[in-house]
Every structure is written in C-alpha cells, then in structure tokens.
Write a protein that holds these residues in place. Structure first.
Motif, PDB file in Angstrom:
ATOM      1  N   ALA A  49      18.631   3.254  -8.318  1.00  0.00           N
ATOM      2  CA  ALA A  49      17.439   2.767  -7.612  1.00  0.00           C
ATOM      3  C   ALA A  49      16.533   1.987  -8.561  1.00  0.00           C
ATOM      4  O   ALA A  49      15.983   0.943  -8.187  1.00  0.00           O
ATOM      5  N   GLU A  52      17.907  -1.462  -9.055  1.00  0.00           N
ATOM      6  CA  GLU A  52      17.636  -2.302  -7.881  1.00  0.00           C
ATOM      7  C   GLU A  52      16.183  -2.746  -7.854  1.00  0.00           C
ATOM      8  O   GLU A  52      15.890  -3.905  -7.518  1.00  0.00           O
ATOM      9  N   THR A  87      15.958   0.436  -0.922  1.00  0.00           N
ATOM     10  CA  THR A  87      15.813   1.174  -2.177  1.00  0.00           C
ATOM     11  C   THR A  87      14.766   2.273  -2.051  1.00  0.00           C
ATOM     12  O   THR A  87      14.996   3.406  -2.482  1.00  0.00           O
TER      13      THR A  87
END
Length: 155
Positions: A49, A52, A87
C-alpha cells in the motif's frame, strides 16, 4: 470539472497518515511471537500500500504541474481516483484484519457509547465501512475504468 474533483487523489498526505496509524495498530494488536505470521502478512500488505501511495504521490505531482502549465490532464485524474480509492480501502481492510477478531462480534453502531468496544476499536470498523464509498465518490470506479478505456482504445 470532474477532472479537477478527481485530483483530490493527488493529496495523499491523509492517506499516508492513515497508513502510519494502521502500521502502529498492527504492531500494537499483533505484538508477540504468537502473532508473528499474521503481523508479517499485514506488514507486507502495508508495504504494498505504501508503494502504491508513493506512486500516486508522483502522479499527483505530475497532474498538479500539468494544471499549472495549462496542459490537458488526460488519464491522470481517473487513474489517481482509481488508485487512491483502492489503496485507502485496502489499508482500511488491513486495520480491520488487525482488530476484527477481537472487535467484530462486539461492534454495535447504535450503541457506540456502550461497553461493546472502545471508541478507537469502533473507529477502525467505521473507517472500513466508510471507505467502501470511496470507489463511488467523484464517479464510480466502473465509470473511471470506462473513461480510461475510451481514452486508450477510442469509442
């Protein structure tokens, strides 16, 4: 105007704060050797995460630069909206995975002040539920995928 609304995803600072809070939650909830495997799995998901979000931050910088230069934004707003919404939802799911077993059975939204769960525990469950709507704000993810497909492949 929707392109500008979707640029809200360029501000990933709140998402990074949410990520940090989730990381601390995972460390606190899953401390100790009995939880090593689950903690490491959630920490790995948090690393993905974070990667991202770092990518979204760079795309956001490029989008802001394009707006300042008066250039067309192209796919950037749709991609920012898609990536950041997904996300942040995944981060919320990680937090719920960290507290879920302990909290889920006791959570009652109508009795948030009662003895069912501490306010912080309820916050993580409510965050998870609220973040489900992020894929609808500013145009649903399905609409965004259609926008991207039309720009890439034509009508």
């Amino acid at each position: 105007m929707l392109d500008r609304e979707r640029l809200g995803g360029a501000n990933v600072a709140p998402a990074f704060r949410f990520l940090d809070r989730c990381r601390a939650l995972v460390a606190r909830e899953l401390a100790g050797p009995a939880n090593t495997l689950k903690r490491e799995q959630l920490e790995y998901r948090l690393l993905l995460a974070e990667a991202e979000l770092r990518g979204a931050r760079e795309l956001g910088k490029a989008a802001v630069d394009a707006v300042m230069a008066g250039e067309p934004l192209g796919l950037m707003p749709s991609e920012l909206k898609l990536s950041t919404a997904d996300t942040v939802q995944r981060i919320g799911a990680i937090a719920l995975d960290a507290v879920g077993e302990r909290v889920a059975a006791r959570f009652r939204p109508v009795d948030a002040s009662g003895p069912n769960a501490a306010a912080e525990d309820i916050e993580w469950v409510q965050n998870y539920m609220y973040l489900r709507a992020k894929t609808i704000f500013g145009g649903s993810n399905e609409v965004q995928k259609n926008v991207v497909a039309k720009q890439l492949f034509g009508s």
